[in-house]
Scaffold this motif. Structure first.
Motif, PDB file in Angstrom:
ATOM      1  N   GLY A   1       6.494   1.694  -0.304  1.00  0.00           N
ATOM      2  CA  GLY A   1       5.347   2.252  -1.003  1.00  0.00           C
ATOM      3  C   GLY A   1       5.619   3.674  -1.452  1.00  0.00           C
ATOM      4  O   GLY A   1       6.552   4.334  -0.973  1.00  0.00           O
ATOM      5  N   GLU A   2       4.770   4.182  -2.326  1.00  0.00           N
ATOM      6  CA  GLU A   2       5.042   5.459  -2.984  1.00  0.00           C
ATOM      7  C   GLU A   2       4.987   6.656  -2.052  1.00  0.00           C
ATOM      8  O   GLU A   2       5.548   7.713  -2.358  1.00  0.00           O
ATOM      9  N   GLU A   3       4.325   6.508  -0.891  1.00  0.00           N
ATOM     10  CA  GLU A   3       4.236   7.643   0.038  1.00  0.00           C
ATOM     11  C   GLU A   3       5.044   7.431   1.319  1.00  0.00           C
ATOM     12  O   GLU A   3       4.904   8.190   2.277  1.00  0.00           O
ATOM     13  N   VAL A   4       5.902   6.440   1.332  1.00  0.00           N
ATOM     14  CA  VAL A   4       6.751   6.191   2.506  1.00  0.00           C
ATOM     15  C   VAL A   4       7.808   7.291   2.624  1.00  0.00           C
ATOM     16  O   VAL A   4       8.491   7.619   1.646  1.00  0.00           O
ATOM     17  N   THR A   5       7.920   7.862   3.815  1.00  0.00           N
ATOM     18  CA  THR A   5       8.889   8.935   4.051  1.00  0.00           C
ATOM     19  C   THR A   5       9.887   8.621   5.163  1.00  0.00           C
ATOM     20  O   THR A   5      10.929   9.263   5.266  1.00  0.00           O
ATOM     21  N   LYS A   6       9.566   7.639   6.007  1.00  0.00           N
ATOM     22  CA  LYS A   6      10.392   7.391   7.197  1.00  0.00           C
ATOM     23  C   LYS A   6      11.566   6.456   6.929  1.00  0.00           C
ATOM     24  O   LYS A   6      12.549   6.460   7.681  1.00  0.00           O
ATOM     25  N   TYR A   7      11.464   5.626   5.893  1.00  0.00           N
ATOM     26  CA  TYR A   7      12.485   4.606   5.661  1.00  0.00           C
ATOM     27  C   TYR A   7      12.823   4.522   4.183  1.00  0.00           C
ATOM     28  O   TYR A   7      12.000   4.847   3.316  1.00  0.00           O
ATOM     29  N   THR A   8      14.040   4.081   3.926  1.00  0.00           N
ATOM     30  CA  THR A   8      14.481   3.865   2.553  1.00  0.00           C
ATOM     31  C   THR A   8      15.070   2.465   2.433  1.00  0.00           C
ATOM     32  O   THR A   8      15.390   1.811   3.441  1.00  0.00           O
ATOM     33  N   ILE A   9      15.207   2.004   1.206  1.00  0.00           N
ATOM     34  CA  ILE A   9      15.745   0.666   0.964  1.00  0.00           C
ATOM     35  C   ILE A   9      17.124   0.532   1.609  1.00  0.00           C
ATOM     36  O   ILE A   9      17.980   1.409   1.480  1.00  0.00           O
ATOM     37  N   GLY A  10      17.321  -0.568   2.316  1.00  0.00           N
ATOM     38  CA  GLY A  10      18.590  -0.828   2.994  1.00  0.00           C
ATOM     39  C   GLY A  10      18.605  -0.481   4.460  1.00  0.00           C
ATOM     40  O   GLY A  10      19.540  -0.864   5.179  1.00  0.00           O
ATOM     41  N   ASP A  11      17.571   0.220   4.946  1.00  0.00           N
ATOM     42  CA  ASP A  11      17.527   0.574   6.365  1.00  0.00           C
ATOM     43  C   ASP A  11      17.377  -0.673   7.237  1.00  0.00           C
ATOM     44  O   ASP A  11      16.725  -1.640   6.865  1.00  0.00           O
TER      45      ASP A  11
ATOM     46  N   ASP B   1       0.865  -1.168   0.000  1.00  0.00           N
ATOM     47  CA  ASP B   1       0.000   0.000   0.000  1.00  0.00           C
ATOM     48  C   ASP B   1       0.914   1.234   0.000  1.00  0.00           C
ATOM     49  O   ASP B   1       2.150   1.107   0.105  1.00  0.00           O
ATOM     50  N   LYS B   2       0.326   2.407  -0.065  1.00  0.00           N
ATOM     51  CA  LYS B   2       1.134   3.625  -0.219  1.00  0.00           C
ATOM     52  C   LYS B   2       2.117   3.837   0.909  1.00  0.00           C
ATOM     53  O   LYS B   2       3.223   4.347   0.705  1.00  0.00           O
ATOM     54  N   LYS B   3       1.739   3.451   2.137  1.00  0.00           N
ATOM     55  CA  LYS B   3       2.584   3.686   3.307  1.00  0.00           C
ATOM     56  C   LYS B   3       3.296   2.424   3.792  1.00  0.00           C
ATOM     57  O   LYS B   3       3.888   2.421   4.871  1.00  0.00           O
ATOM     58  N   ASP B   4       3.243   1.360   3.008  1.00  0.00           N
ATOM     59  CA  ASP B   4       3.821   0.080   3.420  1.00  0.00           C
ATOM     60  C   ASP B   4       5.289  -0.041   3.037  1.00  0.00           C
ATOM     61  O   ASP B   4       5.762   0.588   2.079  1.00  0.00           O
ATOM     62  N   ILE B   5       5.980  -0.895   3.792  1.00  0.00           N
ATOM     63  CA  ILE B   5       7.329  -1.288   3.404  1.00  0.00           C
ATOM     64  C   ILE B   5       7.426  -2.816   3.421  1.00  0.00           C
ATOM     65  O   ILE B   5       6.751  -3.479   4.206  1.00  0.00           O
ATOM     66  N   LEU B   6       8.237  -3.326   2.533  1.00  0.00           N
ATOM     67  CA  LEU B   6       8.542  -4.758   2.499  1.00  0.00           C
ATOM     68  C   LEU B   6       9.866  -4.955   3.222  1.00  0.00           C
ATOM     69  O   LEU B   6      10.877  -4.343   2.854  1.00  0.00           O
TER      70      LEU B   6
ATOM     71  N   GLU C   1       4.676   1.741   7.537  1.00  0.00           N
ATOM     72  CA  GLU C   1       5.871   2.376   8.092  1.00  0.00           C
ATOM     73  C   GLU C   1       5.646   2.911   9.504  1.00  0.00           C
ATOM     74  O   GLU C   1       6.593   3.058  10.278  1.00  0.00           O
ATOM     75  N   ASP C   2       4.384   3.194   9.854  1.00  0.00           N
ATOM     76  CA  ASP C   2       4.089   3.741  11.180  1.00  0.00           C
ATOM     77  C   ASP C   2       4.250   2.713  12.291  1.00  0.00           C
ATOM     78  O   ASP C   2       4.231   3.078  13.475  1.00  0.00           O
ATOM     79  N   PHE C   3       4.389   1.438  11.936  1.00  0.00           N
ATOM     80  CA  PHE C   3       4.556   0.387  12.946  1.00  0.00           C
ATOM     81  C   PHE C   3       5.902  -0.324  12.788  1.00  0.00           C
ATOM     82  O   PHE C   3       6.061  -1.474  13.188  1.00  0.00           O
ATOM     83  N   VAL C   4       6.849   0.416  12.234  1.00  0.00           N
ATOM     84  CA  VAL C   4       8.214  -0.076  12.057  1.00  0.00           C
ATOM     85  C   VAL C   4       9.138   0.831  12.848  1.00  0.00           C
ATOM     86  O   VAL C   4       8.905   2.039  12.954  1.00  0.00           O
ATOM     87  N   VAL C   5      10.177   0.274  13.431  1.00  0.00           N
ATOM     88  CA  VAL C   5      11.151   1.058  14.196  1.00  0.00           C
ATOM     89  C   VAL C   5      12.547   0.866  13.614  1.00  0.00           C
ATOM     90  O   VAL C   5      12.839  -0.137  12.969  1.00  0.00           O
ATOM     91  N   ARG C   6      13.390   1.849  13.871  1.00  0.00           N
ATOM     92  CA  ARG C   6      14.747   1.841  13.332  1.00  0.00           C
ATOM     93  C   ARG C   6      15.716   1.236  14.344  1.00  0.00           C
ATOM     94  O   ARG C   6      15.689   1.604  15.523  1.00  0.00           O
ATOM     95  N   ILE C   7      16.555   0.330  13.896  1.00  0.00           N
ATOM     96  CA  ILE C   7      17.520  -0.335  14.770  1.00  0.00           C
ATOM     97  C   ILE C   7      18.850   0.411  14.715  1.00  0.00           C
ATOM     98  O   ILE C   7      19.421   0.601  13.630  1.00  0.00           O
ATOM     99  N   PRO C   8      19.373   0.838  15.869  1.00  0.00           N
ATOM    100  CA  PRO C   8      20.661   1.535  15.890  1.00  0.00           C
ATOM    101  C   PRO C   8      21.776   0.696  15.250  1.00  0.00           C
ATOM    102  O   PRO C   8      21.775  -0.533  15.361  1.00  0.00           O
ATOM    103  N   ASP C   9      22.702   1.377  14.618  1.00  0.00           N
ATOM    104  CA  ASP C   9      23.747   0.689  13.862  1.00  0.00           C
ATOM    105  C   ASP C   9      24.639  -0.190  14.736  1.00  0.00           C
ATOM    106  O   ASP C   9      25.205  -1.171  14.248  1.00  0.00           O
ATOM    107  N   ASN C  10      24.769   0.163  16.021  1.00  0.00           N
ATOM    108  CA  ASN C  10      25.692  -0.605  16.868  1.00  0.00           C
ATOM    109  C   ASN C  10      25.042  -1.840  17.497  1.00  0.00           C
ATOM    110  O   ASN C  10      25.690  -2.556  18.259  1.00  0.00           O
TER     111      ASN C  10
END
Length: 347
Positions: free
Chosen positions: A73-83, A27-32, A140-149
């Motif tokens: 998805g086309e409207e995702v703003t919080k994450y990019t490929i490879g995150d 969907d527009k706000k989804d990430i795989l 994307e609203d239910f995904v969190v970012r994992i610190p690099d370390n």
């Protein structure tokens, strides 16, 4: 739609089997997300075995998910490929109720509450399937970012064990207080590490002293065996806060006696049976008997950032997908130090 590999339970008693499941088109706000690692939580076992109510089979459990963004998805703003990202115990909520608006999606008051990562029905009418799989699609609203370390394999258990203990420690403001942790398992060892890093004085209350060396290594200041009646005499009126991580009925009156005036016993373990206690155990010291679920998405991100800042990671045993049944039995026999994590490339 995406066709992905998974390991599923086909009945409450059958072994896990290889299977294919479908994930919805973005969907527009989804990430795989390509799942790299999935933790095994005791909740998975309860759910698979139908101990928390009927479920639909085949069932793919897993709500401790760490992986890499593969498509957006086309409207995702919080994450990019490879995150490097994670998914925990929920994948959606109503977004409109008071609790959701306050960032407490885990307590969503919408018609169906929050949507669980597995064994639930999402807004598309699909049965949710969890992290014992190679990929998952999540807003994307239910995904969190994992610190690099934080290594991805050690990040996975933080998405349940980490936030389940961080949230009450944070809410009841453990910093600078005298706290106790009941049980030194997957949840308990995280409560010790996080509580110590917050600046609390931490005591472990375990049935025996068999894990005392570990507890002290994780940051505990004291360690007592609850099988010894003298423990409850020695520690009477000692603690501001007790985090109970045990999913079994305890003598709650005895544990409440360990609290100071205005102290709180918070339960994060969830036994199926009703909890017996005497109200006088609360009245006598103006004590509180409380419960706590996971945290919201904002707090989960705060937890990950806190763990990254303080170099806190769980102790894990990495396993292949062929060892899931063995891992379940070992969890039930408390034979894990301290969290099993599935390497999903073996699925």
């Amino acid at each position: 739609m995406y066709n992905v590999k998974a390991r599923a339970a086909f009945s409450p008693t059958a072994n896990f089997k290889k299977t294919d499941i479908t994930r919805r088109a973005l969907d527009k706000k989804d990430i795989l997300i390509e799942i790299k690692y999935a933790g095994i939580c005791h909740s998975d076992i309860h759910t698979v075995r139908g101990e928390w109510g009927e479920v639909q089979y085949p069932l793919v459990p897993g709500h401790e998910i760490a992986g890499i963004v593969k498509e957006t998805g086309e409207e995702v703003t919080k994450y990019t490929i490879g995150d490097r990202v994670g998914v925990g115990c929920m994948v959606d909520s109503c977004g409109q109720c008071e609790h959701c608006q306050q960032g407490e999606e885990q307590y969503c008051e919408g018609p169906h509450g929050h949507t669980g990562t597995y064994a639930d029905i999402d807004k598309y009418g699909e049965y949710t399937q969890g992290g014992y799989s190679t990929h998952i699609v999540v807003s994307e609203d239910f995904v969190v970012r994992i610190p690099d370390n934080i290594p991805l394999e050690k990040a996975a258990p933080l998405l349940c064990a980490g936030i389940t203990t961080f949230s009450p420690l944070n809410h009841w403001q453990a910093a600078g207080k005298n706290i106790a942790v009941v049980g030194l398992g997957g949840l308990g060892h995280m409560a010790v590490k996080i509580g110590h890093a917050m600046g609390a004085k931490v005591t472990v209350l375990s049935q025996t002293l068999s894990k005392k060396e570990d507890g002290l290594l994780f940051g505990a200041d004291g360690y007592y065996a609850t099988s010894d009646p003298k423990t409850f005499e020695t520690l009477s009126n000692s603690f501001d806060l007790i985090i109970n991580t045990v999913s079994a009925i305890l003598d709650y009156d005895s544990y409440l006696s360990l609290l100071k005036l205005d102290g709180t016993l918070v339960n994060v373990g969830a036994p199926a049976e009703a909890a017996p206690l005497h109200i006088s155990s609360l009245i006598g010291g103006r004590r509180s008997f409380a419960g706590s679920a996971i945290g919201g998405i904002k707090e989960t991100q705060e937890m990950l950032d806190f763990c990254g800042e303080h170099n806190i990671t769980p102790e894990i045993e990495l396993i292949s997908a062929d060892k899931i049944e063995e891992a379940y039995e070992r969890v039930l026999h408390s034979d894990v130090r301290y969290r099993f994590v599935i390497d999903t490339k073996t699925i």
